[in-house]
Scaffold this motif. Sequence first.
Motif, mmCIF file in Angstrom:
data_model
loop_
_atom_site.group_PDB
_atom_site.id
_atom_site.type_symbol
_atom_site.label_atom_id
_atom_site.label_comp_id
_atom_site.label_asym_id
_atom_site.label_seq_id
_atom_site.Cartn_x
_atom_site.Cartn_y
_atom_site.Cartn_z
ATOM 1 N N ASP A 14 51.192 65.065 17.818
ATOM 2 C CA ASP A 14 50.522 63.764 17.829
ATOM 3 C C ASP A 14 49.350 63.670 16.616
ATOM 4 O O ASP A 14 49.173 62.712 15.946
ATOM 5 C CB ASP A 14 50.113 63.512 18.815
ATOM 6 C CG ASP A 14 51.049 62.785 20.040
ATOM 7 O OD1 ASP A 14 52.259 62.836 19.428
ATOM 8 O OD2 ASP A 14 50.941 62.847 21.198
ATOM 9 N N GLU A 18 49.621 60.984 13.763
ATOM 10 C CA GLU A 18 48.602 59.809 13.658
ATOM 11 C C GLU A 18 48.133 59.859 12.405
ATOM 12 O O GLU A 18 47.810 58.883 11.795
ATOM 13 C CB GLU A 18 47.431 60.084 14.622
ATOM 14 C CG GLU A 18 47.706 59.536 15.889
ATOM 15 C CD GLU A 18 47.749 57.907 16.017
ATOM 16 O OE1 GLU A 18 47.326 57.241 14.964
ATOM 17 O OE2 GLU A 18 48.160 57.064 16.902
ATOM 18 N N LEU A 35 52.554 54.509 16.592
ATOM 19 C CA LEU A 35 52.803 55.591 16.903
ATOM 20 C C LEU A 35 54.171 56.021 17.436
ATOM 21 O O LEU A 35 54.949 56.840 16.703
ATOM 22 C CB LEU A 35 51.816 56.533 17.582
ATOM 23 C CG LEU A 35 51.957 57.844 18.042
ATOM 24 C CD1 LEU A 35 51.767 58.558 16.688
ATOM 25 C CD2 LEU A 35 50.553 58.385 19.096
ATOM 26 N N ASP A 36 54.778 55.232 18.095
ATOM 27 C CA ASP A 36 56.159 55.264 18.650
ATOM 28 C C ASP A 36 57.145 55.192 17.482
ATOM 29 O O ASP A 36 58.166 55.733 17.179
ATOM 30 C CB ASP A 36 56.407 54.345 19.767
ATOM 31 C CG ASP A 36 55.962 54.727 21.181
ATOM 32 O OD1 ASP A 36 55.450 55.853 21.227
ATOM 33 O OD2 ASP A 36 55.615 54.069 21.866
ATOM 34 N N ARG A 39 56.998 58.324 15.702
ATOM 35 C CA ARG A 39 57.855 59.655 16.350
ATOM 36 C C ARG A 39 59.251 59.327 16.046
ATOM 37 O O ARG A 39 60.005 60.199 15.580
ATOM 38 C CB ARG A 39 57.658 59.498 17.865
ATOM 39 C CG ARG A 39 56.084 60.053 18.256
ATOM 40 C CD ARG A 39 56.216 60.036 19.671
ATOM 41 N NE ARG A 39 54.859 60.364 20.255
ATOM 42 C CZ ARG A 39 53.859 59.552 20.815
ATOM 43 N NH1 ARG A 39 54.242 58.500 21.238
ATOM 44 N NH2 ARG A 39 52.805 60.145 21.074
#
Length: 164
Positions: A14, A18, A35-36, A39
């Motif tokens: 993470d 970020e 952020l999703d 990912r």
Amino acid sequence: MTDLRLRTEPVAGDTALEQWRYVHNVIVPPAALSLDEVRDRALRYRLENAYVGDVLVGCSTVRPPQDEGEGEDGDAVATVIARVLPAYRRRGYGAALYDNGLAHARVLGARAVETCVLAANEDGLRFARARGFVEVERYVLGGGTVEWVDLRLGLRSGPGDGRT
């Protein structure tokens, strides 16, 4: 003495996600990502962060080759995007990120590479053109107002084309 050479690292975890997101969103605010969303991209693409010492200076994306066209003339086209934070530009970091991304695209079998730049990003367009990229399309995404530019660089060499 501190080593001030550029270091790239694949995005993992993470904190790195970020950091990649931060650089992306600074450089491409009209296409800011959550952020999703980052990912999800990390599952499909090679994402890397670039550091000088411990300072984050940029990031890159390599999208694997996609076949275009049919038959032997179809190109396996990868997308390579390098982003350098404004305070760290004109130091060779963008070139190093592009070289790294192009090398990875070749390993993946790319015969051509594209990149995408905001039309308003004159530095980014100048950078891509100086490395042999040629504009192939300008467009505005559905519902948007921002113009994007797709540029292409051929990697496949042939008689007399001067490219490698």
